[in-house]
Design an enzyme around this catalytic site. Sequence first.
Site, PDB file in Angstrom:
ATOM      1  N   VAL A 283      32.243  34.009  33.571  1.00 11.60           N
ATOM      2  CA  VAL A 283      32.008  32.773  32.826  1.00 11.60           C
ATOM      3  C   VAL A 283      31.687  33.089  31.368  1.00 11.60           C
ATOM      4  O   VAL A 283      32.163  32.411  30.450  1.00 11.60           O
ATOM      5  CB  VAL A 283      30.900  31.921  33.481  1.00 11.60           C
ATOM      6  CG1 VAL A 283      30.591  30.680  32.652  1.00 11.60           C
ATOM      7  CG2 VAL A 283      31.301  31.518  34.894  1.00 11.60           C
ATOM      8  N   CYS A 284      30.901  34.117  31.117  1.00  9.58           N
ATOM      9  CA  CYS A 284      30.539  34.499  29.740  1.00  9.58           C
ATOM     10  C   CYS A 284      31.780  34.933  28.962  1.00  9.58           C
ATOM     11  O   CYS A 284      31.957  34.571  27.798  1.00  9.58           O
ATOM     12  CB  CYS A 284      29.499  35.609  29.749  1.00  9.58           C
ATOM     13  SG  CYS A 284      27.966  35.155  30.591  1.00  9.58           S
TER      14      CYS A 284
END
Length: 166
Positions: free
Chosen positions: A59-60
């Site tokens: 996600v990052c």
Amino acid sequence: MANITFKSNPVTLLGQEVKVGDSAPNFTVLANDLSPVTLDDSKGSVRLVSVVPSIDTGVCDAQTRRFNEETAGLGNTKVLTVSMDLPFAQKRWCGANGIENVQTVSDHRDASFGEAYGVLIQELRLLARAVFVIDSNDKVTYVEYVSEATNHPDYEAAISAVKAAQ
């Protein structure tokens, strides 16, 4: 303070919660070459500050790539991605992924940013996922503390806030 979970487990955030209309708190983080970076370094620009737990996670990675792409054509905008990752890891990740419109900065040394913006997770010494937009006069115009740290932020709302702050 915002109620945040990390993998569905409640966590404690340290520092002050930032709200729309606040003067943006100053901070000192480290650039990839270990030089200090502060809010004042980008004074006069609109700042999108993307906060991630660790740049090397799915996600990052996606969040940083998305803001890199979406801000490419936005003049007078500075994008910072802040994490607790070491500057060397951030530099390696950016080089391997062709990130050019985002400056990755590390809060690992003092947690200055995490405490100033209320995103330091006490139990993990990571930063909670969040997005802040700061106008050229250092006023906070947009805040999102993502309620589950493993979820994506609202990209469209953040980019709209950047455009509105221009």
